[in-house]
Design a protein around this motif. Sequence first.
Motif, mmCIF file in Angstrom:
data_model
loop_
_atom_site.group_PDB
_atom_site.id
_atom_site.type_symbol
_atom_site.label_atom_id
_atom_site.label_comp_id
_atom_site.label_asym_id
_atom_site.label_seq_id
_atom_site.Cartn_x
_atom_site.Cartn_y
_atom_site.Cartn_z
ATOM 1 N N UNK A 40 0.829 -1.205 0.000
ATOM 2 C CA UNK A 40 0.000 0.000 0.000
ATOM 3 C C UNK A 40 0.867 1.260 0.000
ATOM 4 N N UNK A 41 1.924 1.260 0.772
ATOM 5 C CA UNK A 41 2.821 2.411 0.815
ATOM 6 C C UNK A 41 3.495 2.634 -0.541
ATOM 7 N N UNK A 42 3.938 1.569 -1.177
ATOM 8 C CA UNK A 42 4.551 1.693 -2.506
ATOM 9 C C UNK A 42 3.553 2.214 -3.531
ATOM 10 N N UNK A 43 2.312 1.765 -3.452
ATOM 11 C CA UNK A 43 1.274 2.257 -4.356
ATOM 12 C C UNK A 43 1.006 3.740 -4.134
ATOM 13 N N UNK A 44 0.930 4.155 -2.892
ATOM 14 C CA UNK A 44 0.706 5.572 -2.590
ATOM 15 C C UNK A 44 1.883 6.434 -3.045
ATOM 16 N N UNK A 45 3.091 5.943 -2.883
ATOM 17 C CA UNK A 45 4.269 6.680 -3.357
ATOM 18 C C UNK A 45 4.230 6.817 -4.868
ATOM 19 N N UNK A 46 3.865 5.742 -5.561
ATOM 20 C CA UNK A 46 3.776 5.797 -7.029
ATOM 21 C C UNK A 46 2.715 6.793 -7.490
#
Length: 114
Positions: free
Chosen positions: A15-21
Amino acid sequence: MFYTSQGYIIYAAILLLLLIFLGWLYYGTVYFLTEEVFTYRSGFFNGKIPVNQIRKVVASENLWYVGLKIALGAKNGLIIHYNKFDEIFIAPEQKEAFLSQLVSLNPAVKIEKE
């Protein structure tokens, strides 16, 4: 169903990687128009188009048939036709100012409204 703390960490990391992207796409989408080249950047999509190769710009609400979409808005953008068959969809904040600057740099550009 029992979840382990390790499972939650994996989900949180995804989820954190998706939000960063998504943040990278939102805050990293920029367009630059200089005398020689139009530069676009949105996340890992980036490129340069020589201004003298831009043939036509279509103000359009329909982006479904366009190849590359470098825009945050889903509608009300500009389709830039360049080279012989290439096209890109962009959505600058100030479309009229972008178009007037483009026409001043390349008077051969045709502006169409769809």
